[in-house]
Write a protein that holds these residues in place. Sequence first.
Motif, PDB file in Angstrom:
ATOM      1  N   CYS A 137     -37.440 -23.045 -73.555  1.00  0.00           N
ATOM      2  CA  CYS A 137     -38.290 -22.334 -72.591  1.00  0.00           C
ATOM      3  C   CYS A 137     -37.545 -22.139 -71.263  1.00  0.00           C
ATOM      4  O   CYS A 137     -37.726 -21.128 -70.587  1.00  0.00           O
ATOM      5  CB  CYS A 137     -39.568 -23.120 -72.321  1.00  0.00           C
ATOM      6  N   CYS A 171     -35.946 -18.906 -71.080  1.00  0.00           N
ATOM      7  CA  CYS A 171     -36.767 -17.734 -71.421  1.00  0.00           C
ATOM      8  C   CYS A 171     -36.884 -16.844 -70.181  1.00  0.00           C
ATOM      9  O   CYS A 171     -36.984 -17.360 -69.066  1.00  0.00           O
ATOM     10  CB  CYS A 171     -38.148 -18.211 -71.845  1.00  0.00           C
ATOM     11  N   ALA A 188     -39.332 -15.439 -69.096  1.00  0.00           N
ATOM     12  CA  ALA A 188     -40.629 -15.613 -68.435  1.00  0.00           C
ATOM     13  C   ALA A 188     -40.779 -16.963 -67.735  1.00  0.00           C
ATOM     14  O   ALA A 188     -41.736 -17.159 -66.983  1.00  0.00           O
ATOM     15  CB  ALA A 188     -41.744 -15.460 -69.471  1.00  0.00           C
ATOM     16  N   PHE A 189     -39.856 -17.886 -67.979  1.00  0.00           N
ATOM     17  CA  PHE A 189     -40.049 -19.250 -67.469  1.00  0.00           C
ATOM     18  C   PHE A 189     -40.060 -19.262 -65.946  1.00  0.00           C
ATOM     19  O   PHE A 189     -39.175 -18.690 -65.299  1.00  0.00           O
ATOM     20  CB  PHE A 189     -38.948 -20.169 -68.013  1.00  0.00           C
ATOM     21  N   CYS A 246     -44.361 -18.068 -66.749  1.00  0.00           N
ATOM     22  CA  CYS A 246     -44.925 -18.960 -67.746  1.00  0.00           C
ATOM     23  C   CYS A 246     -44.447 -20.372 -67.406  1.00  0.00           C
ATOM     24  O   CYS A 246     -43.302 -20.561 -67.002  1.00  0.00           O
ATOM     25  CB  CYS A 246     -44.437 -18.552 -69.135  1.00  0.00           C
ATOM     26  N   GLY A 303     -44.101 -22.760 -69.483  1.00  0.00           N
ATOM     27  CA  GLY A 303     -43.474 -23.416 -70.638  1.00  0.00           C
ATOM     28  C   GLY A 303     -44.517 -23.827 -71.665  1.00  0.00           C
ATOM     29  O   GLY A 303     -45.686 -24.028 -71.347  1.00  0.00           O
ATOM     30  N   CYS A 304     -44.061 -23.937 -72.885  1.00  0.00           N
ATOM     31  CA  CYS A 304     -44.948 -24.119 -74.038  1.00  0.00           C
ATOM     32  C   CYS A 304     -45.815 -25.369 -73.985  1.00  0.00           C
ATOM     33  O   CYS A 304     -46.916 -25.388 -74.517  1.00  0.00           O
ATOM     34  CB  CYS A 304     -44.091 -24.134 -75.293  1.00  0.00           C
ATOM     35  N   GLU A 354     -48.693 -24.198 -71.361  1.00  0.00           N
ATOM     36  CA  GLU A 354     -49.571 -23.062 -71.655  1.00  0.00           C
ATOM     37  C   GLU A 354     -49.132 -22.336 -72.924  1.00  0.00           C
ATOM     38  O   GLU A 354     -48.013 -22.511 -73.387  1.00  0.00           O
ATOM     39  CB  GLU A 354     -49.629 -22.088 -70.474  1.00  0.00           C
ATOM     40  N   CYS A 412     -47.789 -19.735 -75.459  1.00  0.00           N
ATOM     41  CA  CYS A 412     -46.631 -18.848 -75.327  1.00  0.00           C
ATOM     42  C   CYS A 412     -47.066 -17.392 -75.201  1.00  0.00           C
ATOM     43  O   CYS A 412     -47.934 -16.926 -75.931  1.00  0.00           O
ATOM     44  CB  CYS A 412     -45.724 -19.019 -76.553  1.00  0.00           C
ATOM     45  N   LYS A 413     -46.436 -16.700 -74.254  1.00  0.00           N
ATOM     46  CA  LYS A 413     -46.746 -15.292 -74.045  1.00  0.00           C
ATOM     47  C   LYS A 413     -46.038 -14.395 -75.061  1.00  0.00           C
ATOM     48  O   LYS A 413     -46.380 -13.235 -75.227  1.00  0.00           O
ATOM     49  CB  LYS A 413     -46.288 -14.871 -72.645  1.00  0.00           C
ATOM     50  N   LEU A 414     -45.009 -14.929 -75.704  1.00  0.00           N
ATOM     51  CA  LEU A 414     -44.201 -14.086 -76.597  1.00  0.00           C
ATOM     52  C   LEU A 414     -44.644 -14.183 -78.045  1.00  0.00           C
ATOM     53  O   LEU A 414     -44.778 -13.178 -78.729  1.00  0.00           O
ATOM     54  CB  LEU A 414     -42.722 -14.512 -76.537  1.00  0.00           C
ATOM     55  N   ARG A 472     -30.272 -18.198 -74.212  1.00  0.00           N
ATOM     56  CA  ARG A 472     -30.955 -18.459 -75.479  1.00  0.00           C
ATOM     57  C   ARG A 472     -31.028 -17.194 -76.329  1.00  0.00           C
ATOM     58  O   ARG A 472     -31.531 -17.192 -77.432  1.00  0.00           O
ATOM     59  CB  ARG A 472     -32.327 -19.044 -75.256  1.00  0.00           C
TER      60      ARG A 472
HETATM   61  S1  SF4 Z   1     -43.906 -20.777 -73.777  1.00  0.00           S
HETATM   62 FE1  SF4 Z   1     -43.079 -18.827 -74.552  1.00  0.00          FE
HETATM   63  S2  SF4 Z   1     -43.259 -17.387 -72.828  1.00  0.00           S
HETATM   64 FE2  SF4 Z   1     -43.460 -19.465 -72.009  1.00  0.00          FE
HETATM   65  S3  SF4 Z   1     -41.386 -20.048 -71.350  1.00  0.00           S
HETATM   66 FE3  SF4 Z   1     -41.663 -20.822 -73.465  1.00  0.00          FE
HETATM   67  S4  SF4 Z   1     -40.868 -19.197 -74.799  1.00  0.00           S
HETATM   68 FE4  SF4 Z   1     -41.187 -18.290 -72.765  1.00  0.00          FE
END
Ligand code: SF4
Length: 150
Positions: free
Chosen positions: A17, A20, A22-23, A76, A78-79, A82, A84-86, A149
């Motif tokens: 994450c 990512c 979005a992180f 975001c 991180g998983c 919350e 995951c947005k992807l 990544r």
């Molecule tokens: S949870 Fe998904 S959207 Fe959020 S940082 Fe991790 S990989 Fe990216």
Amino acid sequence: MDYEQIKTRLAPCGLHCGKCFAFIDGDIRKNSQKLMESLGNFDIYAQRFVELLNEPAFSKYPDFKELLSYFSMVKCNGCRKEKCKLFKNCNVRECHKKKEVDFCFQCSEFPCTNTGFDQHLHNRFIEINLRMKEMGVEQYYEEIKDKSRY
Ligand code: SF4
Ligand code: SF4
């Protein structure tokens, strides 16, 4: 970084994450914000540079800016904090809690077919978890922490 800190950046499936786009504390997001600031009112100049430099790439600046703006705004936590947005079909986030493991390789059912991932992600999930199992989480993190990544 210790095990608990690493868990804030590595998802239960093993994906990083921290790298990512979005992180919230990720390089892509932070560097995009910096680049947006550095570019300022570049829109006007981009148009001028098409002719001044005879460089058609500058005509694509609005598209580039739109994506850069997206990278800057998306966030975001991180998983583990919350959904995951992807990967909206991911089952791992809920499943690892039920199985009471931090990472899938620690689960007696690994490698399972319960992830909800497509084939590409499923292959990465297996590869990453086997590597973590072999090296240990801390050493695996040292190996990948500065790599893209993607
Ligand atoms: S949870 Fe998904 S959207 Fe959020 S940082 Fe991790 S990989 Fe990216
Ligand atoms: S069952 Fe599969 S998805 Fe769930 S924790 Fe175990 S390995 Fe991960």
